[in-house]
Design a protein around this motif. Structure first.
Motif, mmCIF file in Angstrom:
data_model
loop_
_atom_site.group_PDB
_atom_site.id
_atom_site.type_symbol
_atom_site.label_atom_id
_atom_site.label_comp_id
_atom_site.label_asym_id
_atom_site.label_seq_id
_atom_site.Cartn_x
_atom_site.Cartn_y
_atom_site.Cartn_z
ATOM 1 N N ARG A 483 0.825 -1.210 0.000
ATOM 2 C CA ARG A 483 0.000 0.000 0.000
ATOM 3 C C ARG A 483 0.856 1.255 0.000
ATOM 4 O O ARG A 483 0.508 2.258 -0.648
ATOM 5 N N LEU A 484 1.979 1.222 0.714
ATOM 6 C CA LEU A 484 2.873 2.374 0.714
ATOM 7 C C LEU A 484 3.469 2.586 -0.681
ATOM 8 O O LEU A 484 3.611 3.724 -1.150
ATOM 9 N N ARG A 485 3.786 1.480 -1.376
ATOM 10 C CA ARG A 485 4.322 1.604 -2.750
ATOM 11 C C ARG A 485 3.235 2.165 -3.661
ATOM 12 O O ARG A 485 3.513 2.982 -4.546
ATOM 13 N N GLN A 486 1.990 1.746 -3.427
ATOM 14 C CA GLN A 486 0.877 2.282 -4.232
ATOM 15 C C GLN A 486 0.757 3.790 -4.039
ATOM 16 O O GLN A 486 0.512 4.533 -4.995
ATOM 17 N N ILE A 487 0.953 4.262 -2.799
ATOM 18 C CA ILE A 487 0.902 5.705 -2.529
ATOM 19 C C ILE A 487 2.010 6.423 -3.287
ATOM 20 O O ILE A 487 1.769 7.426 -3.996
ATOM 21 N N ILE A 488 3.245 5.928 -3.152
ATOM 22 C CA ILE A 488 4.399 6.586 -3.778
ATOM 23 C C ILE A 488 4.272 6.585 -5.302
ATOM 24 O O ILE A 488 4.493 7.618 -5.966
ATOM 25 N N ILE A 489 3.915 5.444 -5.877
ATOM 26 C CA ILE A 489 3.850 5.352 -7.337
ATOM 27 C C ILE A 489 2.742 6.244 -7.885
ATOM 28 O O ILE A 489 2.901 6.892 -8.934
#
Length: 598
Positions: A483-489
């Motif tokens: 989920r954190l990668r989804q936020i950053i991307i």
């Protein structure tokens, strides 16, 4: 009533005894007055005998008269043993048996002389400063042959013997009274104690009941009327205790309901004054209960339409329901229900007002309506494109290979866009309903951000956009890695999409409020770009679903309009916050603050 009557009889006997004692004291006083009266009568007779047997009209010089009358006074005192004084009509003493007349004061103002001049005989009892003792005085006028007053003859005697006799009598009476009162006091005490002690206890219990101490009880006494009264008080106290317990419990429940109700409650009495206001009503109206309670509703600085609504309910005595927009302390949509209060014995006693804040409901309805409209529009566009190009192919465009390939590519792209849109809608629905599991684990931020940038590096190279990151080597965070990668991307993709060729997109991580040891509980993650920026009027709505600042450019970039909404919800699932700062033509910066450990 027999026992009580017996006690009352004893009290009456004591009262009769006291009355007899008072009568005895009165008789003693009468005896004293009678004795003094007898002395006064004897003194009057002696004076008249002295006047009749003596020569009191002698003429001569003042000194000769003083000598003569003083000698006469002394001679008479030798016989009567009573002081004799001869006073001239002007008050001058010209003869006295005990003192030199020349040294004595004017006696015209003496009470006995004044009384004798007025009524023919005068009496007075007072303390003599000359003889230093209490004296009884009697005086009569001395008249000549023409019946004219030529002087006053006064006789006086000491009351010492009289006082001794009276004192003896008083001593006897006092001793007798003391003995009698002692006996009466003992009897009265026994009787009074039997009556008043239980009554005193009952009075104390009644006072404690008045002070809301309902656990107080009267001790058990005899079975007479007093005992029955105590039993009745105990039953009353027990009943009051049970009733007050129920009342307090009901009050606590009502208070709990009033304080925890989301709806505002206001009550106005028959005098049109605000008598009740719960905390929700205070928050909705923007005024505390101290500011409103006791004031008339039209003096409470409320919105004019709200005041008119209350006035209408008071005048018509009918229930009213209306929806109203309040602008203070914040803009809110309120559902207001006014009901007249009436009791069985009263026609009307006030107005009950229930206030519901339906701002969120109306907002959700509007958002739901907008969401349906946006989804319909977003779905309709690619479907229309697929349908249109498919119809063109079916109409004969298949024969032109190049055209057919171009149309099929468009159909494929639109179907991909439709697939992304449906996927994002489903993803957002799961996130908003909090139905997605969160798997928290430690994340090494430098390596995590490097992999995230690597995913988008080719897309950035197409527009010659520089991707960079700034993060310390020893920075970790506990989060859901996917989920954190989804936020950053999502944020990086937006930065690349809305940044002109040759621009920059940067990720920076910094600790928040580190202590002296360098430890910190939260960190800040900043994604910034040098793109076109967002106008200020669009910033408040940037995280809404399907909201686009530049709709044409968004459609060209293939965006669904749900990315930032998904980012916002994912950040909140991490117990964090996100905000955006932007200037048109300069760039945009998204700032996320997250806790380091969950």
């Amino acid at each position: 009533m027999t026992k009580f009557r017996a006690k009352l009889t004893f009290i009456m006997i004591v009262m009769i005894g006291c009355s007899m004692l008072i009568a005895g004291i009165f008789m003693a006083k009468v005896l004293e007055d009678s004795h003094v009266k007898s002395l006064e009568d004897n003194m009057e007779r002696e004076l008249r005998v002295i006047v009749a047997t003596g020569d009191w009209s002698r003429i001569g010089s003042e000194n000769e008269l003083m000598a003569y009358f003083s000698q006469q006074a002394k001679r008479i005192k030798g016989v009567t043993n009573e002081r004799l004084t001869y006073v001239r009509t002007d008050g001058k003493v010209i003869g006295d048996s005990d003192q030199e007349p020349g040294q004595m004061d004017n006696h015209l103002s003496r009470p006995e002389i004044a009384a004798a001049a007025a009524s023919g005989v005068g009496y007075s009892t007072r303390y003599s400063d000359t003889l230093k003792e209490k004296m009884l005085y009697a005086a009569i006028p001395v008249k000549n042959e023409a019946k004219a007053t030529i002087g006053f003859l006064r006789i006086s005697m000491s009351l010492e013997q009289v006082d001794k006799s009276i004192r003896s009598l008083w001593y006897f009476l006092i001793v007798g009274l003391l003995i009698l009162f002692l006996i009466a006091g003992l009897v009265s005490y026994r009787i009074a104690k039997g009556i008043t002690h239980p009554i005193e206890k009952m009075t104390k219990v009644a006072q404690q009941i008045t002070n809301m101490n309902y656990e107080s009880r009267v001790p058990a006494y005899s079975n007479d009327e007093v005992g029955q009264l105590g039993l009745a008080i105990n039953r009353m106290s027990e009943s009051l205790q049970q009733q007050m317990a129920r009342i307090r419990e009901n009050e606590r429940r009502l208070q709990g309901v009033m304080e925890n109700m989301l709806s505002g409650i206001m009550m106005i009495d028959r005098d049109e004054r605000i008598m009740l206001l719960n905390p929700s009503a205070e928050n909705i109206l923007g005024f505390s209960s101290q500011e409103l309670l006791g004031k008339r509703y039209n003096e409470a600085k409320q919105q004019f339409e709200f005041t008119k609504l209350i006035q209408e309910c008071i005048e018509t005595r009918e229930s009213i329901r209306d929806e109203m927009i309040f602008y203070y302390p914040a803009e809110r949509i309120l559902d207001i229900h006014l009901s007249p209060i009436a009791h069985e014995d009263e026609e009307w006693s006030g107005v009950l007002i229930v206030i519901h804040d339906i701002t969120a409901v109306r907002r959700l309805e509007r958002m739901r309506s907008e969401f349906v409209a946006n989804v319909s529009h977003e779905l309709k566009t690619p479907i229309a494109a697929v349908k249109g190009f498919a119809e063109t192919l079916l109409a004969g465009a298949l024969n032109d290979k190049d055209t057919a390939v171009s149309f099929l590519q468009i159909i494929f792209d639109e179907s991909e866009r439709l697939n992304r849109l449906i996927g994002d809608i489903l993803e957002l629905s799961k996130i908003e309903s909090k139905r997605i599991p969160m798997n928290f684990s430690p994340i090494y931020l430098p390596e995590f951000l490097e992999r995230s940038l690597h995913v988008l590096r080719k897309e950035a190279e197409k527009k010659h956009i520089e991707l960079s990151m700034q993060v310390d080597e020893d920075m970790y965070i506990e989060a859901d890695e996917d989920r954190l990668r989804q936020i950053i991307i999502n944020l990086l993709s937006n930065g690349i999409a809305y940044t002109q060729d040759g621009g920059k997109v940067k990720v920076r991580v910094e600790p928040l409020d580190p202590n002296s040891d360098g430890d910190y509980e939260r960190l800040r993650l900043i994604v910034s770009d040098t793109g076109m920026g967002i106008p200020k009027k669009d910033l408040p709505r940037i995280f809404e679903r399907f909201y686009r600042v530049d709709k044409a450019r968004s459609r060209i970039s293939g965006g669904t309009g749900l990315g930032l909404s998904i980012v916002k919800h994912l950040v909140e699932l991490h117990k964090g916050t996100i905000r955006v700062d932007s200037e048109v033509g300069i760039g945009t910066r998204f700032t996320i603050e997250l806790p380091v450990i969950h």
